[in-house]
Design an enzyme around this catalytic site. Structure first.
Site, PDB file in Angstrom:
ATOM      1  N   ASP A  65       0.844  -1.180   0.000  1.00  0.00           N
ATOM      2  CA  ASP A  65       0.000   0.000   0.000  1.00  0.00           C
ATOM      3  C   ASP A  65       0.891   1.245   0.000  1.00  0.00           C
ATOM      4  O   ASP A  65       1.668   1.461   0.933  1.00  0.00           O
ATOM      5  CB  ASP A  65      -0.913  -0.012   1.230  1.00  0.00           C
ATOM      6  CG  ASP A  65      -1.852   1.180   1.265  1.00  0.00           C
ATOM      7  OD1 ASP A  65      -2.578   1.393   0.274  1.00  0.00           O
ATOM      8  OD2 ASP A  65      -1.844   1.920   2.267  1.00  0.00           O
ATOM      9  N   THR A  98      -2.953   5.677  -4.467  1.00  0.00           N
ATOM     10  CA  THR A  98      -1.839   6.455  -3.907  1.00  0.00           C
ATOM     11  C   THR A  98      -0.538   6.187  -4.662  1.00  0.00           C
ATOM     12  O   THR A  98       0.217   7.115  -4.947  1.00  0.00           O
ATOM     13  CB  THR A  98      -1.645   6.124  -2.417  1.00  0.00           C
ATOM     14  OG1 THR A  98      -1.510   4.704  -2.269  1.00  0.00           O
ATOM     15  CG2 THR A  98      -2.841   6.587  -1.600  1.00  0.00           C
ATOM     16  N   THR A  99      -0.289   4.930  -4.985  1.00  0.00           N
ATOM     17  CA  THR A  99       0.940   4.594  -5.708  1.00  0.00           C
ATOM     18  C   THR A  99       0.937   5.233  -7.091  1.00  0.00           C
ATOM     19  O   THR A  99       1.956   5.768  -7.549  1.00  0.00           O
ATOM     20  CB  THR A  99       1.087   3.067  -5.830  1.00  0.00           C
ATOM     21  OG1 THR A  99       1.040   2.487  -4.529  1.00  0.00           O
ATOM     22  CG2 THR A  99       2.402   2.709  -6.491  1.00  0.00           C
ATOM     23  N   ASP A 387      -9.238   0.277   1.686  1.00  0.00           N
ATOM     24  CA  ASP A 387      -9.177   0.942   0.384  1.00  0.00           C
ATOM     25  C   ASP A 387     -10.386   0.584  -0.468  1.00  0.00           C
ATOM     26  O   ASP A 387     -10.985   1.452  -1.132  1.00  0.00           O
ATOM     27  CB  ASP A 387      -7.889   0.557  -0.355  1.00  0.00           C
ATOM     28  CG  ASP A 387      -6.657   1.221   0.234  1.00  0.00           C
ATOM     29  OD1 ASP A 387      -6.816   2.114   1.085  1.00  0.00           O
ATOM     30  OD2 ASP A 387      -5.533   0.849  -0.152  1.00  0.00           O
TER      31      ASP A 387
END
Length: 551
Positions: A65, A98-99, A387
């Site tokens: 994550d 997010t990545t 998520d």
């Protein structure tokens, strides 16, 4: 920083200060930002790898994550911390991606650096990136498909896409259904309130045995063996006051020279505890969840009255029970009344050693009970489920989805290149650089799946040029196909937020041409001069000490 006045230099900075200017400053900032992006890009996609993070206390976190990795890493570089904010913003606003947001930020800065080396002014690059971002978000809305929020199958696909690669894919059918049911349970008139979804974890069993429970789950035992363990017609009191003998605010000493004095002292304490139990009984409560301690003697009196009591209940659990029972938390027993007691049901699962608490007919709080074989497994599962919950909630609220597997990024890149023809000046080059940056996503997806990124990108571009705007990479079949039909779908809002956050962060970094520090920017105080002529490691990753050893 000095200027000549009457032939003498005027020093306006302290001796410990550091300053890096112009291209050195830009190179330092871009290098630090790209290092952060490079640290997480290998985790992107279903075939992405995990990172092992070991903190100073020796605690281990295993995850892929993005925001968790960046938060746990020992980063002490001001520019790198700005990039971490991109991940945190993406997590807060979209719940996932997010990545992607951080990786695109790094690629934007890499391509911007190439433009800067061609003597294109940073303001032209910034303006071009801004124009490209506005156009890209506009095109996301045009490309996105409307989704019926009652379409459970499509919502399950959204949840499965989010969970895949996060340790949950082996049981994704079961977990995706649980997630959709949880979101629908807390949706009122099209508004999703995830405050009414609580997540509890339990080790020792398979993730496929996870379940959705109505109401709350309390992982505690009764304080006394003689207390009832299940109360169907429960009158529940939530207490944030210790049922113990009150201690004085100041240190005191008591001199006892007679056994009767000791007996009187103990009798006074017993009477005080009995009075607290009577106050609880007078409210009509037959179940008490106490956030603080309960004295042994008070436990005895509560058991005699047939009152079920649980002590040291977590603050988060108490707050959740307040929501699902639609009641208040009592902080002072002296002011407690029948109005502070809520009706509900409390049952005990002896095999799992859990209390199940449900509210009245109008209550809509639910608990996701996640199970896993070990603590590390269940922790990563919880991150993936959180998520997925956010993503499904966003989809229900926003009502738009796009094809995954890099399909949306390749289509946006194609449209941005067409749009760049209408942009005048050097900003056109920045728009084209922005388009190139978006194609990082399918390239990294292919790399992480062990595929040839160049061949994959060529196939994707060809498919989109033929009009297949949903063509993306299915990393499981290694084919370029219609990812929407394959069930690889993502919320449009997450893509829009990633574009916005990445652009703003990249532009913020590019706008800096001077770094003035009151002290040494490097965490390696004894290091040599860093790259780019920057003092004390400023040109490289000296300001991100400990990061390399964290993975």
């Amino acid at each position: 920083m000095s200027q000549r006045m009457q032939g003498q230099p005027m020093i306006v900075m302290s001796e410990d200060s550091q300053r890096v200017k112009d291209k050195d400053a830009q190179e330092h900032n871009i290098t630090a930002a790209r290092a952060v992006a490079d640290a997480v890009r290998s985790t992107l996609g279903p075939k992405g790898m995990d990172k092992m993070l070991v903190d100073s206390m020796g605690d281990v976190t295993i995850t892929n994550d993005g925001v968790t990795i960046l938060k746990e890493m020992d980063i002490d570089n001001p520019t790198a911390e700005m990039i971490i904010e991109v991940a945190e913003t993406q997590e807060d606003e979209a719940g996932d991606g997010t990545t992607t947001a951080v990786a695109v930020t790094g690629e934007l800065l890499k391509n911007a650096q190439d433009l800067l080396e061609q003597d294109i002014h940073p303001t032209a690059v910034i303006k071009g990136f801004h124009l490209a971002s506005e156009k890209a978000r506009e095109e996301v809305d045009n490309i996105a498909d409307e989704v019926d929020t009652d379409d459970e199958e499509l919502l399950r696909k959204v949840a499965e896409t989010s969970m895949t690669g996060k340790g949950a894919e082996l049981n994704k059918e079961v977990l995706s259904q649980i997630i959709v049911d949880a979101v629908q349970a807390v949706t009122v008139e099209g508004t999703v309130d995830l405050e009414y979804v609580n997540i509890e974890t339990q080790t020792g069993r398979s993730a496929g045995e996870s379940e959705l429970l109505e109401g709350g789950v309390i992982d505690k035992d009764p304080v006394h063996d003689n207390m009832p363990t299940s109360v169907e017609d429960a009158k529940v009191l939530l207490l944030n006051e210790a049922v113990e003998v009150e201690e004085t605010d100041v240190d005191t000493e008591i001199s006892i020279n007679d056994p009767d004095q000791l007996k009187n002292f103990l009798d006074r304490e017993e009477a005080q505890l009995k009075e607290k139990v009577e106050q609880i009984k007078d409210t009509g409560a037959n179940v008490v969840f106490c956030q603080k301690g309960i004295d042994d003697l008070a436990q005895h009196y509560l058991a005699k009255e047939g009152i079920l009591a649980v002590r040291r209940t977590k603050k988060s659990d108490i707050k959740f029970l307040r929501e699902i029972l639609n009641t208040t938390i009592v902080s002072d027993l002296d002011s407690a009344s029948e109005d502070d007691v809520a009706e509900g049901s409390v049952t005990r699962d002896e095999s799992d050693e859990l209390f199940y608490v449900s509210g009245g007919d109008d209550a809509h709080g639910v608990t996701l009970l996640l199970r896993g074989s070990t603590d590390h497994v269940v922790d990563e599962l919880e991150r993936g489920i959180t998520d997925a919950l956010d993503v499904v909630a966003q989809t229900v609220s926003d009502g738009r989805i796009v094809s995954g597997g890099g399909a949306i990024e390749v289509e946006l890149a194609s449209r941005l290149r067409d749009y760049s023809d209408s942009v005048e000046g050097r900003e056109q080059l920045a728009v084209e650089a922005f388009a190139d940056s978006l194609e990082l996503v399918p390239r990294v997806l292919a790399e992480n799946a062990g595929l040839d990124s160049i061949d994959t990108l060529v196939d994707l571009r060809a498919a989109h040029e033929d009009g297949d705007k949903r063509a993306g990479l299915n990393v499981f079949s290694s084919d370029v196909e219609d990812t929407f039909e394959a069930g690889i779908v993502e919320p449009a809002h997450a893509k829009e937020q990633a574009l916005s956050s990445a652009t703003e962060a990249a532009n913020l970094v590019l706008k800096i041409d001077d770094i003035i520090s009151a002290g040494d920017l490097s965490t390696d105080k004894g290091g040599d001069e860093g790259a780019g002529g920057a003092p004390g490691g400023m040109g490289g990753m000296g300001g991100m000490g400990g990061m390399g050893g964290a993975m």
